[in-house]
Motif scaffolding. Structure first.
Motif, PDB file in Angstrom:
ATOM      1  N   ILE A  72       0.837  -1.201   0.000  1.00 44.40           N
ATOM      2  CA  ILE A  72       0.000   0.000   0.000  1.00 44.40           C
ATOM      3  C   ILE A  72       0.874   1.254   0.000  1.00 44.40           C
ATOM      4  O   ILE A  72       0.639   2.196  -0.774  1.00 44.40           O
ATOM      5  CB  ILE A  72      -0.961  -0.012   1.206  1.00 44.40           C
ATOM      6  CG1 ILE A  72      -2.009  -1.110   1.021  1.00 44.40           C
ATOM      7  CG2 ILE A  72      -1.635   1.336   1.380  1.00 44.40           C
ATOM      8  CD1 ILE A  72      -2.889  -1.347   2.227  1.00 44.40           C
ATOM      9  N   THR A  73       1.897   1.270   0.842  1.00 40.74           N
ATOM     10  CA  THR A  73       2.786   2.435   0.920  1.00 40.74           C
ATOM     11  C   THR A  73       3.502   2.670  -0.400  1.00 40.74           C
ATOM     12  O   THR A  73       3.576   3.806  -0.876  1.00 40.74           O
ATOM     13  CB  THR A  73       3.832   2.223   2.044  1.00 40.74           C
ATOM     14  OG1 THR A  73       3.137   1.989   3.266  1.00 40.74           O
ATOM     15  CG2 THR A  73       4.724   3.429   2.197  1.00 40.74           C
ATOM     16  N   GLU A  74       4.009   1.612  -1.000  1.00 37.86           N
ATOM     17  CA  GLU A  74       4.712   1.730  -2.274  1.00 37.86           C
ATOM     18  C   GLU A  74       3.810   2.304  -3.362  1.00 37.86           C
ATOM     19  O   GLU A  74       4.215   3.185  -4.120  1.00 37.86           O
ATOM     20  CB  GLU A  74       5.231   0.350  -2.684  1.00 37.86           C
ATOM     21  CG  GLU A  74       6.028   0.322  -3.961  1.00 37.86           C
ATOM     22  CD  GLU A  74       6.463  -1.084  -4.300  1.00 37.86           C
ATOM     23  OE1 GLU A  74       6.076  -1.571  -5.384  1.00 37.86           O
ATOM     24  OE2 GLU A  74       7.161  -1.695  -3.472  1.00 37.86           O
ATOM     25  N   ASP A  79       2.041   8.002  -6.482  1.00 37.34           N
ATOM     26  CA  ASP A  79       1.167   9.116  -6.840  1.00 37.34           C
ATOM     27  C   ASP A  79       1.717  10.419  -6.266  1.00 37.34           C
ATOM     28  O   ASP A  79       2.214  10.458  -5.140  1.00 37.34           O
ATOM     29  CB  ASP A  79      -0.260   8.895  -6.300  1.00 37.34           C
ATOM     30  CG  ASP A  79      -0.951   7.736  -6.983  1.00 37.34           C
ATOM     31  OD1 ASP A  79      -0.768   7.582  -8.204  1.00 37.34           O
ATOM     32  OD2 ASP A  79      -1.659   6.978  -6.289  1.00 37.34           O
ATOM     33  N   THR A  80       1.608  11.487  -7.040  1.00 41.91           N
ATOM     34  CA  THR A  80       2.027  12.804  -6.584  1.00 41.91           C
ATOM     35  C   THR A  80       0.825  13.478  -5.941  1.00 41.91           C
ATOM     36  O   THR A  80      -0.203  13.685  -6.582  1.00 41.91           O
ATOM     37  CB  THR A  80       2.533  13.651  -7.773  1.00 41.91           C
ATOM     38  OG1 THR A  80       3.574  12.921  -8.420  1.00 41.91           O
ATOM     39  CG2 THR A  80       3.043  14.987  -7.295  1.00 41.91           C
ATOM     40  N   LEU A  81       0.985  13.811  -4.674  1.00 40.82           N
ATOM     41  CA  LEU A  81      -0.096  14.461  -3.944  1.00 40.82           C
ATOM     42  C   LEU A  81       0.287  15.909  -3.672  1.00 40.82           C
ATOM     43  O   LEU A  81       1.367  16.189  -3.163  1.00 40.82           O
ATOM     44  CB  LEU A  81      -0.356  13.738  -2.613  1.00 40.82           C
ATOM     45  CG  LEU A  81      -0.716  12.259  -2.708  1.00 40.82           C
ATOM     46  CD1 LEU A  81      -0.809  11.659  -1.310  1.00 40.82           C
ATOM     47  CD2 LEU A  81      -2.030  12.082  -3.439  1.00 40.82           C
ATOM     48  N   VAL A  82      -0.600  16.827  -4.025  1.00 41.70           N
ATOM     49  CA  VAL A  82      -0.371  18.248  -3.787  1.00 41.70           C
ATOM     50  C   VAL A  82      -1.339  18.687  -2.698  1.00 41.70           C
ATOM     51  O   VAL A  82      -2.558  18.533  -2.835  1.00 41.70           O
ATOM     52  CB  VAL A  82      -0.587  19.075  -5.078  1.00 41.70           C
ATOM     53  CG1 VAL A  82      -0.367  20.545  -4.817  1.00 41.70           C
ATOM     54  CG2 VAL A  82       0.327  18.563  -6.182  1.00 41.70           C
ATOM     55  N   VAL A  83      -0.764  19.246  -1.620  1.00 37.60           N
ATOM     56  CA  VAL A  83      -1.584  19.679  -0.489  1.00 37.60           C
ATOM     57  C   VAL A  83      -1.203  21.096  -0.101  1.00 37.60           C
ATOM     58  O   VAL A  83      -0.110  21.570  -0.404  1.00 37.60           O
ATOM     59  CB  VAL A  83      -1.408  18.734   0.723  1.00 37.60           C
ATOM     60  CG1 VAL A  83      -1.953  17.354   0.431  1.00 37.60           C
ATOM     61  CG2 VAL A  83       0.035  18.637   1.148  1.00 37.60           C
ATOM     62  N   THR A  84      -2.114  21.773   0.573  1.00 39.64           N
ATOM     63  CA  THR A  84      -1.852  23.143   1.009  1.00 39.64           C
ATOM     64  C   THR A  84      -1.256  23.204   2.403  1.00 39.64           C
ATOM     65  O   THR A  84      -0.720  24.241   2.801  1.00 39.64           O
ATOM     66  CB  THR A  84      -3.153  23.976   0.979  1.00 39.64           C
ATOM     67  OG1 THR A  84      -4.111  23.344   1.836  1.00 39.64           O
ATOM     68  CG2 THR A  84      -3.684  24.087  -0.436  1.00 39.64           C
ATOM     69  N   GLN A  85      -1.354  22.130   3.143  1.00 40.51           N
ATOM     70  CA  GLN A  85      -0.751  22.069   4.473  1.00 40.51           C
ATOM     71  C   GLN A  85      -0.190  20.676   4.714  1.00 40.51           C
ATOM     72  O   GLN A  85      -0.606  19.709   4.085  1.00 40.51           O
ATOM     73  CB  GLN A  85      -1.762  22.446   5.554  1.00 40.51           C
ATOM     74  CG  GLN A  85      -3.006  21.568   5.609  1.00 40.51           C
ATOM     75  CD  GLN A  85      -3.981  22.041   6.665  1.00 40.51           C
ATOM     76  OE1 GLN A  85      -3.582  22.574   7.680  1.00 40.51           O
ATOM     77  NE2 GLN A  85      -5.266  21.845   6.416  1.00 40.51           N
ATOM     78  N   ASP A  86       0.783  20.604   5.622  1.00 40.19           N
ATOM     79  CA  ASP A  86       1.402  19.318   5.930  1.00 40.19           C
ATOM     80  C   ASP A  86       0.379  18.379   6.558  1.00 40.19           C
ATOM     81  O   ASP A  86      -0.467  18.800   7.346  1.00 40.19           O
ATOM     82  CB  ASP A  86       2.563  19.502   6.903  1.00 40.19           C
ATOM     83  CG  ASP A  86       3.735  20.222   6.270  1.00 40.19           C
ATOM     84  OD1 ASP A  86       3.742  20.371   5.035  1.00 40.19           O
ATOM     85  OD2 ASP A  86       4.638  20.638   7.020  1.00 40.19           O
ATOM     86  N   ILE A  87       0.489  17.106   6.177  1.00 37.05           N
ATOM     87  CA  ILE A  87      -0.417  16.093   6.725  1.00 37.05           C
ATOM     88  C   ILE A  87       0.426  15.018   7.404  1.00 37.05           C
ATOM     89  O   ILE A  87       1.373  14.498   6.824  1.00 37.05           O
ATOM     90  CB  ILE A  87      -1.285  15.461   5.620  1.00 37.05           C
ATOM     91  CG1 ILE A  87      -2.198  16.510   5.012  1.00 37.05           C
ATOM     92  CG2 ILE A  87      -2.093  14.298   6.172  1.00 37.05           C
ATOM     93  CD1 ILE A  87      -2.998  16.007   3.847  1.00 37.05           C
ATOM     94  N   ASN A  88       0.068  14.728   8.626  1.00 37.57           N
ATOM     95  CA  ASN A  88       0.675  13.627   9.377  1.00 37.57           C
ATOM     96  C   ASN A  88      -0.476  12.931  10.101  1.00 37.57           C
ATOM     97  O   ASN A  88      -0.839  13.310  11.201  1.00 37.57           O
ATOM     98  CB  ASN A  88       1.728  14.146  10.353  1.00 37.57           C
ATOM     99  CG  ASN A  88       2.497  13.023  11.011  1.00 37.57           C
ATOM    100  OD1 ASN A  88       2.335  11.863  10.670  1.00 37.57           O
ATOM    101  ND2 ASN A  88       3.330  13.374  11.965  1.00 37.57           N
ATOM    102  N   ASP A  89      -1.042  11.928   9.443  1.00 36.91           N
ATOM    103  CA  ASP A  89      -2.263  11.301   9.948  1.00 36.91           C
ATOM    104  C   ASP A  89      -2.153   9.786   9.828  1.00 36.91           C
ATOM    105  O   ASP A  89      -1.407   9.263   9.009  1.00 36.91           O
ATOM    106  CB  ASP A  89      -3.467  11.808   9.140  1.00 36.91           C
ATOM    107  CG  ASP A  89      -4.796  11.313   9.684  1.00 36.91           C
ATOM    108  OD1 ASP A  89      -4.867  10.993  10.890  1.00 36.91           O
ATOM    109  OD2 ASP A  89      -5.758  11.252   8.901  1.00 36.91           O
TER     110      ASP A  89
END
Length: 158
Positions: A72-74, A79-89
């Motif tokens: 799943i991680t690989e 995929d390239t993910l574009v976000v407006t704020q850092d995500i640590n979830d």
């Protein structure tokens, strides 16, 4: 002699109870077996072909979890993910593996910020488990059984 014969007759009459066979019905046996049956445990966890079949029960469990997490991680890292704020979830994926070894995603629980920043996270996770290698189902009492798991996946996007 009369006393001896009287004692022998008394012993014979009372000892007949020891030879009675007590029958137990199949319903009672089944009920006792169901009370001792642990429904939350399996004899063997589900397993990928890459895991060692002769390893211990815990090693097989860890191999399955690690292999699934790595796949799943690989696939998510591709995929390239574009976000407006850092995500640590931590995203919790509930899935089940059928008796035939087919993995199905049941629910995906993520924080609202993660869902807002990555609206297609559920589709990405579904895609990541679509092309898994062959899974051998869990075994309970020599029978293949359906199992359900919750897998935590840590999502970090900077």
């Amino acid at each position: 002699m009369k006393q001896l014969s009287f004692i022998l007759i008394c012993l014979l009459v009372t000892s007949c109870n020891y030879f009675d066979v007590k029958k137990t019905s199949s319903e009672v046996i089944l009920e006792n077996e169901l009370l001792t049956f642990n429904w939350n445990e399996v004899d063997e966890y589900p397993m990928f072909e890459s895991c060692d079949g002769s390893a211990s029960k815990e090693d097989k469990k860890h191999c399955f979890q690690n292999t699934l997490t790595n796949i799943i991680t690989e696939k998510l890292q591709r995929d390239t993910l574009v976000v407006t704020q850092d995500i640590n979830d931590t995203v919790y994926i509930n899935f089940e593996i059928s008796k035939e070894g087919i993995l199905s995603l049941l629910t995906i629980k993520a924080d609202s910020i993660t869902l807002q920043e990555i609206p297609n996270i559920k589709e990405l996770l579904h895609k990541s488990v679509d092309s898994l290698p062959k899974i051998y189902p869990a075994i309970r009492r020599s029978q293949q059984v359906k199992t359900a798991f919750t897998l935590p996946v840590i999502i970090k996007v900077n």
